[in-house]
Write a protein that holds these residues in place. Structure first.
Motif, short mmCIF file in Angstrom:
data_model
loop_
_atom_site.label_atom_id
_atom_site.label_comp_id
_atom_site.label_asym_id
_atom_site.label_seq_id
_atom_site.Cartn_x
_atom_site.Cartn_y
_atom_site.Cartn_z
N ASP A 170 -0.42 -11.09 2.01
CA ASP A 170 -0.24 -11.58 0.64
C ASP A 170 0.43 -10.49 -0.18
O ASP A 170 0.84 -9.47 0.36
N ASN A 171 0.55 -10.73 -1.48
CA ASN A 171 1.29 -9.79 -2.31
C ASN A 171 0.63 -8.42 -2.40
O ASN A 171 1.30 -7.42 -2.61
N ASN A 172 -0.70 -8.37 -2.26
CA ASN A 172 -1.37 -7.07 -2.26
C ASN A 172 -1.29 -6.39 -0.90
O ASN A 172 -1.38 -5.17 -0.82
N ASN A 173 -1.17 -7.19 0.13
CA ASN A 173 -1.19 -6.65 1.50
C ASN A 173 0.08 -7.06 2.23
O ASN A 173 0.07 -7.95 3.07
N PRO A 174 1.17 -6.40 1.91
CA PRO A 174 2.46 -6.83 2.48
C PRO A 174 2.63 -6.45 3.95
O PRO A 174 3.45 -7.03 4.64
N TRP A 175 1.87 -5.47 4.42
CA TRP A 175 1.98 -5.07 5.82
C TRP A 175 0.65 -5.33 6.52
O TRP A 175 -0.41 -4.89 6.06
N GLY A 176 0.73 -6.00 7.65
CA GLY A 176 -0.49 -6.32 8.38
C GLY A 176 -0.45 -5.79 9.79
O GLY A 176 0.11 -4.72 10.06
N LEU A 177 -1.02 -6.60 10.69
CA LEU A 177 -1.16 -6.18 12.08
C LEU A 177 0.19 -5.94 12.75
O LEU A 177 0.33 -5.05 13.58
N TRP A 178 1.19 -6.70 12.36
CA TRP A 178 2.48 -6.59 13.05
C TRP A 178 3.16 -5.26 12.75
O TRP A 178 3.99 -4.80 13.53
N ILE A 179 2.84 -4.69 11.60
CA ILE A 179 3.35 -3.35 11.31
C ILE A 179 2.35 -2.31 11.84
O ILE A 179 2.71 -1.38 12.55
N GLY A 180 1.07 -2.51 11.50
CA GLY A 180 0.04 -1.53 11.86
C GLY A 180 -0.09 -1.35 13.36
O GLY A 180 -0.20 -0.22 13.85
N PHE A 181 -0.07 -2.46 14.11
CA PHE A 181 -0.22 -2.34 15.56
C PHE A 181 1.13 -2.34 16.27
O PHE A 181 1.49 -1.38 16.95
N MET A 194 6.93 -3.29 -1.67
CA MET A 194 5.62 -3.73 -2.15
C MET A 194 4.54 -2.72 -1.76
O MET A 194 3.57 -2.53 -2.48
N VAL A 195 4.73 -2.08 -0.60
CA VAL A 195 3.83 -1.00 -0.19
C VAL A 195 3.97 0.17 -1.16
O VAL A 195 2.99 0.79 -1.56
N ALA A 196 5.22 0.44 -1.55
CA ALA A 196 5.50 1.64 -2.34
C ALA A 196 5.09 1.50 -3.79
O ALA A 196 4.68 2.48 -4.41
N CYS A 197 5.21 0.31 -4.37
CA CYS A 197 5.00 0.17 -5.82
C CYS A 197 3.58 0.55 -6.21
O CYS A 197 2.61 -0.06 -5.75
N PRO A 198 3.42 1.57 -7.07
CA PRO A 198 2.08 1.99 -7.46
C PRO A 198 1.39 1.01 -8.39
O PRO A 198 0.17 1.04 -8.55
N PHE A 199 2.17 0.12 -9.00
CA PHE A 199 1.60 -0.83 -9.96
C PHE A 199 1.31 -2.19 -9.33
O PHE A 199 0.80 -3.08 -9.99
N ILE A 238 3.42 -4.64 -8.19
CA ILE A 238 4.19 -5.64 -8.92
C ILE A 238 5.04 -6.56 -8.03
O ILE A 238 4.96 -7.78 -8.17
N PRO A 239 5.85 -6.03 -7.12
CA PRO A 239 6.75 -6.93 -6.39
C PRO A 239 5.98 -7.98 -5.60
O PRO A 239 4.89 -7.72 -5.09
N THR A 240 6.55 -9.17 -5.53
CA THR A 240 5.91 -10.27 -4.82
C THR A 240 6.92 -10.83 -3.81
O THR A 240 8.11 -10.53 -3.89
N TYR A 241 6.42 -11.63 -2.90
CA TYR A 241 7.26 -12.06 -1.78
C TYR A 241 7.06 -13.55 -1.55
O TYR A 241 5.96 -14.08 -1.72
#
Lengths: 390, 378
Positions: free
Chosen positions: A46-57, B150-155, B157-160
């Motif tokens: 989701d928007n908070n978790n853009p990287w999951g298992l496919w990146i991590g593993f 999205m990983v980098a943004c400290p706030f 904000i970016p959405t996908y």
């Protein structure tokens, strides 16, 4: 030993074939789901978790565990330890397959996979560590491919082409070590940009160095671990040189890995000290951090040392499994577990079954390719025409 | 001097020059301090003035031509849950209960348009650009969809567009860059009924914010959020309570995102430059050692062979000498013997000659001759 085999023999309904067949069919369905419905259909991202298992593993662990290629070839060709020679080819093969599958897996994860060449050829974002990773992985995949071609050329009987490639060995090996140093470390450096998201016990300015150093013993441990698997399942494909050298390879790497892991432990403690993060050790996160560091670094390092002293091959193999798991744990901790640690548990990520199944599918592809290549090409044995050629 | 809608038209002439300039890259490793593009614009959000009416959300939705939300924008029950930006909402207003009690507080959230954006620094295809106006813009025609921004943004904000199978984009507030270029205000600023949002040159907004803090020290926390956070942002905030109480992180620090990765990036050329030297050196050393070892081995073998040959020669020599000596002594002995014999023979002959002579002398005196006994009886 049979050197020439039909390309695809009759596929027998062995348990191995049935299970891999089922996994591959499932993988094909998941692939369709991914490209028909988008990442949202198959993943819990989701928007908070853009990287999951496919990146991590698939990416982080895949690259770390494929480090055996550069470690083994450097040991043999640069540092001149010739008794590791029979381990080079299987290690290069595993590395090549590992990297090929990393890139394959990325096609599932990124939004527009046909644009994966963009960062290299079209629009270079040179301020990004991901650019560096992308460029190095792209170049290294090519290096590994060339490094592995002698086995293919011997299989095809193209002696002259094979001899030309063999002359490049040293240059390719040096190039491989340079590229591996860069992208192994850059995978850790990817997280330097997010100090506010990664737990302080795992975040450190030394992340690139931690990733590079841990990739060295990850590679060695994988060579030992794969060696034990190959001995069990592909014993008939090995020649006398391979069989007689393999114990020395395992013992040599056990000693080296033990030593490097102690150094790694040392620099991890230095990292804690330099950022004064000791107090975090007494929290739940600290306990988990210690599980990783004591249970999966200090312990295998100790076991390697004991096993090398006693020449206990079984214990070396046990230690190698622990060490490999330790590197996997470290990569997953950094990319998933300790990443976004500040978010409430309702917003945390856990992979969907389809993400896990896709990762299993990709690992299975690797095993199938490895098996096909080692049963057809001179990897675990030397081709009779080139036996005295190194 | 803050610029509201009324003052904006006069101001825009000066800014127009800056807005047409092309975008530049975010900075990599360098010891130069970047203080933002001169005369770049931004927005000051005075959270003490926000009433949570969600008009800005509605305006944002219209300007960016986004799909209608599940609940209409005048439904304020939406505010009861804490929200973040999504691919369908570039800005959200959140409601907070102050810890000290009293009426609820509101704060608007959207891209802060960092002066040195983490997203632009992280993007490996330069899909994000920091515009000279101050807006951070996104080019979907370059985006690979890796989501490192999205990983980098400290706030956060970016959405996908996770449900877009083939053409997913990363979406976030654009500061209404197209409108700014037309000389208009961003949608949210335009519509805000309380002037909780004011648009203007960033440096002017900071002065304005500082004046407000000085004038009403009881109403404001003495901090302009965004002045230094993550190297500074073009969107600035004022609040009556600590910023963490209105959902803003106070632990981000003042280091900009590019600085965080500059060290690692600057190590790359050194590895490229020195690793081949070191590795070739290591190879040459091991090669040389092998060569020396081989030479020493050959030498040792040669020496062994040589010394063996020497020994044999010496033995033979000794033997020869011994034989020669024996031979010589044998010859000497024989010579001596021969000489002795010869001498004896000579003496005997002399003696015989003398006797013959004596006998001859006796014959001349016959008497004497018969009385002499034969020599043999002596």
């Amino acid at each position: 030993m049979q050197y020439v085999k039909p390309l695809v023999g009759k596929i027998k309904p062995t348990p191995f074939n049935i299970i891999t067949g089922a996994i591959i069919i499932m993988g094909i369905f998941l692939t369709i789901a991914r490209f028909a419905g988008g990442l949202g259909t198959v993943t819990n991202l989701d928007n908070n978790n853009p990287w999951g298992l496919w990146i991590g593993f698939d990416l982080l662990c895949g690259v770390a565990l494929a480090a055996g290629g550069y470690v083994t070839s450097a040991t043999c060709y640069i540092f001149g330890l010739k008794r590791f020679h029979s381990a080079v080819r299987p290690a290069i093969l595993t590395a090549f397959l590992g990297y090929a599958l990393v890139v394959f897996a990325l096609n599932y994860d990124v939004g527009r996979p046909w644009r994966l060449p963009y960062p290299v050829f079209f629009s270079q974002g040179t301020s990004s560590l991901l650019f560096e990773v992308g460029l190095c992985v792209f170049l290294y995949l090519n290096v590994l491919f060339i490094e592995f071609t002698p086995a293919v050329l011997e299989w095809l009987g193209l002696k002259r082409a094979r001899d030309i490639v063999m002359k490049l060995t040293l240059v390719l090996t040096i190039f491989g070590v340079v590229l591996s140093t860069l992208h192994q470390s850059s995978l850790g450096a990817l997280f330097l940009i997010a100090p506010s998201k990664l737990h302080p016990l795992w975040y450190s300015g030394y992340l690139p160095i931690y990733f590079f150093i841990s990739s060295i013993f990850a590679g060695m441990s994988m060579v030992i671990f794969e060696g034990s698997l190959a001995h069990r399942f592909l014993h008939d494909k090995m020649d006398e040189t391979h069989l007689s050298e393999s114990q020395g390879v395992s013992m040599g790497f056990a000693k080296a890995a033990s030593f490097i892991m102690m150094g790694y432990l040392g620099i991890k403690l230095i990292g804690l000290a330099i950022d004064n993060n000791w107090h975090h050790l007494f929290t739940g996160w600290g306990a988990w951090f210690l599980v990783e560091l004591v249970g999966f670094v200090a312990l295998p390092s100790f076991l390697y040392a004991i096993a090398a002293r006693d020449k206990n091959l079984k214990l070396v193999r046990v230690a190698s499994v622990l060490a490999v798991l330790g590197v996997v744990l470290n990569r997953l901790n950094i990319s998933l577990v300790a990443f976004n640690w500040h978010l409430p548990s309702s917003q945390r990520y856990f992979p969907s079954w389809m993400e896990i199944a896709t990762s299993i599918f990709i690992v299975t592809l690797g095993v199938v390719f490895y098996r096909f290549i080692t049963t057809h090409m001179p990897v675990l044995y030397e081709h009779p025409d080139y036996r005295h050629d190194h | 001097m803050a610029i509201t809608r009324r003052k904006f038209i006069g101001w825009i002439g000066a800014a127009a020059g800056a807005t047409t300039l092309t975008a530049v890259n975010s900075h990599g490793a360098s010891n130069k301090e970047f203080k933002g593009h001169p005369q770049s614009v931004g927005v000051l959000h005075d959270a003490t003035r926000c009433i949570g009416c969600r008009l800005c959300e509605a305006a944002c939705n219209t300007v960016n031509e986004m799909p209608a939300p599940d609940k209409p924008f005048d439904d304020l029950s939406v505010l009861d849950t804490l929200r973040r930006t999504t691919e369908k909402t570039h800005t959200v207003v959140n409601k907070f209960q102050p810890t000290a009690g009293g009426s609820p507080l509101f704060a608007k959230k959207q891209c802060n348009h960092c002066m040195e954006p983490a997203c632009a620094s992280a993007c490996f295809v330069k899909a994000f650009q920091k515009d000279k106006t101050g807006a951070v813009s996104y080019d979907a025609s370059l985006c690979v969809g890796c989501r490192y921004c999205m990983v980098a943004c400290p706030f956060g904000i970016p959405t996908y567009e996770y449900d877009e199978p083939l053409t997913p984009r990363v979406l976030k507030c654009t500061m209404c860059l197209p409108l700014i270029r037309e000389g208009k205000l961003p949608g949210c600023v335009e519509v805000c009924p309380r002037e909780a949002l004011i648009f203007g040159e960033r440096s002017q907004l900071i002065k304005q914010a500082r004046r407000r803090i000085q004038k009403f020290p009881d109403q404001y926390v003495d901090h302009i959020y965004g002045e230094t956070e993550m190297g500074g942002t073009n969107w600035l905030y004022l609040s009556g309570v600590p910023f963490s109480e209105i959902g803003m992180r106070e632990d981000l620090g003042t280091t900009s995102a590019p600085e965080l990765t500059a060290g690692a990036l600057s190590a790359v050329p050194m590895v490229v430059g020195l690793w081949p030297v070191f590795l070739t050196g290591a190879w040459a050393i091991s090669r040389r050692k092998e060569k020396i070892a081989a030479e020493e081995k050959a030498k040792a073998i040669e020496e062994t062979l040589n010394s063996a040959a020497e020994d044999t020669r010496k033995q033979l020599d000794d033997q020869r000498k011994k034989l020669t000596r024996e031979k010589e002594s044998a010859i000497a002995f024989e010579i001596k013997k021969a000489l002795a014999e010869a001498q004896q023979k000579a003496e005997e002959e002399l003696k015989a000659a003398a006797e013959q002579k004596a006998a001859a002398e006796k014959a001349t005196e016959p008497v004497d001759q018969s009385t002499v006994p034969p020599e043999e009886d002596k």
